[in-house]
Write an enzyme that holds these catalytic residues in place. Structure first.
Site, PDB file in Angstrom:
ATOM      1  N   ASP A   1       0.873  -1.177   0.000  1.00 22.51           N
ATOM      2  CA  ASP A   1       0.000   0.000   0.000  1.00 22.51           C
ATOM      3  C   ASP A   1       0.905   1.221   0.000  1.00 22.51           C
ATOM      4  O   ASP A   1       1.843   1.328   0.810  1.00 22.51           O
ATOM      5  CB  ASP A   1      -0.897  -0.007   1.240  1.00 22.51           C
ATOM      6  CG  ASP A   1      -1.988   1.053   1.154  1.00 22.51           C
ATOM      7  OD1 ASP A   1      -2.103   1.688   0.077  1.00 22.51           O
ATOM      8  OD2 ASP A   1      -2.732   1.213   2.118  1.00 22.51           O
TER       9      ASP A   1
ATOM     10  N   ASP B   1      -4.199   2.430  -5.062  1.00 24.26           N
ATOM     11  CA  ASP B   1      -2.754   2.504  -4.845  1.00 24.26           C
ATOM     12  C   ASP B   1      -2.269   1.266  -4.110  1.00 24.26           C
ATOM     13  O   ASP B   1      -1.328   1.325  -3.317  1.00 24.26           O
ATOM     14  CB  ASP B   1      -2.404   3.777  -4.064  1.00 24.26           C
ATOM     15  CG  ASP B   1      -3.091   3.826  -2.709  1.00 24.26           C
ATOM     16  OD1 ASP B   1      -3.993   2.982  -2.478  1.00 24.26           O
ATOM     17  OD2 ASP B   1      -2.734   4.679  -1.881  1.00 24.26           O
TER      18      ASP B   1
END
Length: 579
Positions: free
Chosen positions: A447, A490
């Site tokens: 992440d 993301d």
């Protein structure tokens, strides 16, 4: 009339009434049958040849009448002629009659009768000469029978006979010759060449004029002529005229030509229909976008169409006669190995063979084309295999589009990495492999840190460019056979095959450092981001109810809680938490 007398034993010939000894000797010496009869037909004398011919031996007491010996069908005619002789209306008579032999059989004889001149006042008599023509009649009957059979055969075959007397320039035409032209069988036909040429179709006249004399001269190349001739009803009949000389003069020049004309109209109509069908087939084959190759039973090329020439990079002249597997060469799309020729398999199995995928045609002019092909057997009469037909299509563009669509369906359009759906399939395969082969793989969940400020301040275009750079960075750290995917905005994930937790943690740390080292500039401004990662093991069963993705996600959340920019392994985290 009396019934036929029975043959008598030979006796001395009786003397002739009113005839001299010289006449008797003359008649007895004659080689043909001689009879002297009165005007009623009663025989007064018969010579030896008569007895040998009909088996009757004349004596003075033999009561025999000429009319008793004539066949019943000819008696009336014979009596009429004898009566005319007796009344002096004619002095001679000659004719052919059947006479009855002493054994009851009938015999053909030539009869010549003359009135015998005697002194005035003496009874008049007839001299009848009999000559056997039995052999001649048999020959005539045999000839007539043979001619009848020949005429029947010719007419059954619709063949008319013509006979050209070159010296007299006259023509004979048979009955069938007339009938096939619609001319009455008994009508006299003028054999004038100009009248005949006027009946010939205008398109055929030049060929006839150029070659008809060659037929009369016996030129073997022109003994058969084909042309159209107008019938009485105005329609045209196709004629096949065959002929050659049968008589020559002393200088060797032909003086008589005989031939036959055959009505070939039906054959010509069939020929024209076949030619039209062949032309339609040729146009169809040439207009086909698909390549087509036809082979014989030995798998040798007998025909290829223009589309096949283009796809193969080989002309028909170069291909025909060669084994089909030397002309149609396939290799596997996934490798360089040659594929077997579908035509060979089709001929071996006598069944259709299809090749739809993973086949590349190696053309002779260089390009390699993705193709789809079908080989079908060609069966002749009674289902006998006679060859095969191969139809193939260039599917290079469609397969490229399929591959593109398949890639799009499995990859992230922004980064080019596999998408979440592809990742989940790969994760499922890794779990199955670990369960059945006792293997161990690593799963990394990533992440990004500080990514949202870039999107908010520089815009989505900058964020997209940064994500593409991150994807390239992750892919660059992993091995070629590892699976790196973008699974969210993301968020990224990596599957490391056959990897221990220690090595997996090391790879995750490399990825985190590489992302942290990125220098991203947008419109003159630099941005720095980071990443947090969680690592877990993919085994036969997950270590917790969270599942493998849940374990990696939990480890990544723990890494962010530690201050970001670091890696947490789920087994270590679970151990510390006492799980």
């Amino acid at each position: 009339m009396s019934t036929a007398p029975k043959p008598l034993a030979p006796t001395r010939p009786a003397r002739l009434p009113r005839a001299g000894a010289a006449l008797a000797r003359l008649l007895d010496a004659a080689p043909v049958g001689m009879v002297v009869a009165d005007l009623t037909g009663r025989i007064c004398y018969a010579n030896r040849a008569f007895g040998e011919l009909l088996g009757y031996h004349w004596t003075d007491d033999l009561a025999l009448n000429v009319l008793d010996l004539v066949d019943s069908e000819n008696v009336a005619a014979a009596w009429l002629h004898f009566d005319r002789l007796a009344r002096g209306e004619t002095r001679h008579y000659r004719g052919e009659h059947r006479w009855r032999h002493a054994d009851g059989s009938l015999l053909w004889v030539m009869v010549a009768a003359t009135l015998l001149e005697d002194p005035p006042g003496a009874p008049r008599q007839l001299i009848v000469q009999l000559t056997s023509i039995e052999l001649q009649k048999r020959a005539e009957e045999a000839l007539a029978y043979s001619e009848s059979r020949w005429n029947f055969a010719l007419e059954s075959a619709r063949q008319g006979v013509w006979d050209h007397d070159i010296r007299k320039d006259t023509m004979f035409y048979s009955r069938m010759w007339r009938l096939m032209r619609g001319i009455p069988p008994d009508e006299v036909v003028d054999g004038d060449r100009q009248q005949w040429l006027e009946r010939v179709h205008p398109d055929d006249r030049p060929h006839i004029l150029a070659n008809v004399d060659k037929q009369d001269q016996g030129d073997s190349d022109f003994d058969a002529l084909e042309y159209r001739e107008r019938k009485r009803d105005g329609s045209y009949v196709w004629i096949l005229s065959r002929g050659r000389p049968v008589e020559w003069d002393e200088d060797g020049n032909p003086i008589r030509t005989i031939g036959t004309d055959t009505d070939i109209t039906r054959l010509k109509i069939m020929e024209q229909e076949l030619a039209a069908e062949k032309e339609r087939l040729r146009v169809t084959l040439e207009s086909m976008a698909d390549g087509m190759i036809s082979t014989d039973l030995d798998a040798r090329v007998v025909f290829i169409n223009p589309a096949a020439e283009k796809l193969l990079g080989l002309s028909a002249a170069q291909a025909v006669g060669r084994p089909v597997d030397q002309v149609f060469r396939l290799r596997s799309e996934s490798g360089n190995g040659a594929l077997p020729c579908p035509v060979r398999a089709c001929l071996d199995r006598t069944s259709q063979v299809r090749v739809d995928d993973d086949s590349v045609l190696c053309a002779f002019d260089g390009p390699q084309r993705d193709i789809r092909c079908t080989a079908s057997p060609v069966l002749g009469e009674a289902g006998v295999l006679t060859g095969a037909v191969l139809v193939f299509q260039d599917v290079t563009q469609s397969r490229a589009l399929q591959r593109q669509l398949a890639h799009s369906a499995a990859h992230d359009a922004l980064t080019g990495l596999p998408n979440r759906a592809a990742f989940e399939r790969a994760l499922s395969d890794a779990i199955t492999g670990a369960r059945h082969r006792s293997g161990r793989h690593c799963l990394i969940y990533l992440d990004l840190d500080r990514f949202k400020p870039v999107n908010d301040t520089a815009g989505h275009a900058a964020g997209d460019a940064l994500l593409r750079q991150v994807g390239q960075t992750i892919r660059g750290v992993c091995r070629s056979h590892d699976m790196a995917a973008r699974i969210g905005g993301d968020e990224f994930a990596v599957i490391l095959e056959d990897c221990s937790i220690e090595n997996g943690r090391g790879v995750a740390e490399k990825i985190v450092r590489a992302i942290g080292a990125l220098e991203f500039s947008w419109v003159g401004r630099s941005y720095r981001i980071g990443a947090s990662a969680g690592v877990t093991m993919i085994t036969g069963a997950p270590a917790s109810p969270l599942g493998f993705m849940g374990e990696a996600d939990a480890a990544c959340y723990a890494a962010k809680a530690k201050g970001r920019g670091c890696v947490v392994a789920y087994p270590e985290m679970a151990q510390r938490q006492g799980r």
